[in-house]
Design an enzyme around this catalytic site. Structure first.
Site, short mmCIF file in Angstrom:
data_model
loop_
_atom_site.label_atom_id
_atom_site.label_comp_id
_atom_site.label_asym_id
_atom_site.label_seq_id
_atom_site.Cartn_x
_atom_site.Cartn_y
_atom_site.Cartn_z
N LYS A 1 1.51 7.99 1.04
CA LYS A 1 1.95 7.93 2.43
C LYS A 1 3.31 8.60 2.59
O LYS A 1 4.14 8.58 1.67
CB LYS A 1 2.09 6.46 2.87
CG LYS A 1 0.79 5.68 2.95
CD LYS A 1 1.07 4.26 3.37
CE LYS A 1 -0.20 3.41 3.40
NZ LYS A 1 -1.11 3.82 4.50
N GLU B 1 -8.07 2.71 0.83
CA GLU B 1 -8.34 1.74 -0.23
C GLU B 1 -8.86 0.40 0.28
O GLU B 1 -9.58 -0.31 -0.42
CB GLU B 1 -7.08 1.52 -1.08
CG GLU B 1 -6.09 0.48 -0.56
CD GLU B 1 -5.49 0.82 0.80
OE1 GLU B 1 -5.19 -0.12 1.56
OE2 GLU B 1 -5.34 2.02 1.12
N ASP C 1 0.84 -1.20 0.00
CA ASP C 1 0.00 0.00 0.00
C ASP C 1 0.86 1.25 0.00
O ASP C 1 1.43 1.63 1.02
CB ASP C 1 -0.91 -0.01 1.23
CG ASP C 1 -1.83 1.20 1.26
OD1 ASP C 1 -1.97 1.88 0.22
OD2 ASP C 1 -2.43 1.46 2.32
N ASP D 1 -0.08 -5.42 4.73
CA ASP D 1 -1.44 -4.95 4.49
C ASP D 1 -2.32 -6.05 3.89
O ASP D 1 -3.51 -5.84 3.68
CB ASP D 1 -1.42 -3.73 3.56
CG ASP D 1 -2.44 -2.68 3.96
OD1 ASP D 1 -2.94 -2.73 5.10
OD2 ASP D 1 -2.76 -1.81 3.13
N ARG E 1 -11.10 -0.39 2.53
CA ARG E 1 -12.56 -0.46 2.63
C ARG E 1 -13.21 -0.60 1.25
O ARG E 1 -14.32 -1.12 1.14
CB ARG E 1 -13.08 0.77 3.37
CG ARG E 1 -12.88 2.09 2.68
CD ARG E 1 -12.98 3.27 3.63
NE ARG E 1 -11.86 3.31 4.56
CZ ARG E 1 -11.69 4.25 5.49
NH1 ARG E 1 -12.59 5.24 5.60
NH2 ARG E 1 -10.65 4.23 6.29
#
Length: 262
Positions: free
Chosen positions: A49, A121, A42, A60, A123
């Site tokens: 990030k 992302e 991610d 992740d 969810r």
């Protein structure tokens, strides 16, 4: 599964949805669906990030690994349960084809989602995974696990898994199993206001990230509840408990879910 595809759009590797099914009780009409977040790395997408937050992002995919491992374990002991795991697998990258912030995407169940934060992302892929479990696999109860929110690390650290539930009876079954497995959990709230803020967009049914970011774990859970179609549902936010923080995964919640159905 357009939400899953939206997360994957910046990657040169195609996404995958891995489905494991075990039918151990043909006399029962009950079928449990396990759904796991499988973001193999991610970056945050266009809501990139910071560099220190990229460390450990290989974990992740822990939710997907945990749910698949649980189904395999139950099959090995020939448990009397009908259960499936849906693992939603993709990277979340930046790139020329990556989904832009404020895009509006239609989910598998028809609801439109405004992508206000491409780093929210998990969810998105889970929403389509939940719909797949309900509409394609015909499950009537759901448990989902995901390294979903940094807010959960702030709230509970690495000591306990945050649990959200829309059904008290279903939660009590899970709580009893966690006590027997000696895995610590803490029930977290989903308030009506959490649901309301996720619906505050004039151009879609839902936003994937409300702007204040307060109560972030609860608003994420509220978003996912919009896709469960009134099924008893447990959401496990394992952001703090899925890895040790120094490079090792934990397999948290495998023992508890196994305990429920063994």
């Amino acid at each position: 599964m357009e939400l899953l595809l939206a997360v994957n759009a910046g990657s040169y590797l195609e996404p995958r949805v891995v489905v494991l099914e075990y039918h151990g009780n043909p006399d029962s009409k009950e079928k449990v669906g396990l759904v796991g977040k499988g973001i193999t790395f991610d970056s945050g997408g266009y809501n990139l990030k910071p560099s220190n937050a990229l460390v450990g992002m290989k974990f992740d995919m822990s939710g997907a690994a945990i749910m698949c491992a649980t189904v395999l374990a139950l099959a090995k002991v020939k448990a009397k349960v009908n259960i499936s795991a849906v693992a939603c697998l993709t990277e979340n990258r930046i790139g020329g084809k990556a989904t832009l912030t404020e895009s509006v995407i239609t989910s598998m169940n028809g609801k439109t989602v405004q992508i206000d934060n491409t780093d929210a992302e998990g969810r998105l892929v889970l929403a389509d995974g939940i719909t797949y479990s309900i509409r394609k696999l015909n499950v009537n109860k759901l448990i989902e696990a995901s390294t979903l929110t940094g807010a959960m690390l702030v709230a509970l650290g690495r000591f306990m898994t945050g649990v959200f539930a829309n059904n008290d009876e279903w939660y009590e079954e899970f709580k009893k199993a966690s006590e027997n497995s000696h895995e610590e959990i803490w029930r977290m709230p989903i308030h009506e206001d959490n649901i309301a803020v996720m619906r505050q967009t004039p151009i879609a049914d839902l936003t994937n990230a409300e702007p204040s970011r307060m109560g972030g774990s609860s608003t994420a859970a509220a978003f996912l509840c919009e896709f469960v179609e009134d099924k008893p549902y447990i959401h496990l936010d394992i952001a703090g408990t899925s890895d040790t923080g120094n490079g090792h995964g934990t397999g948290v919640m495998i023992k508890t879910i196994f305990e429920m159905f063994k």
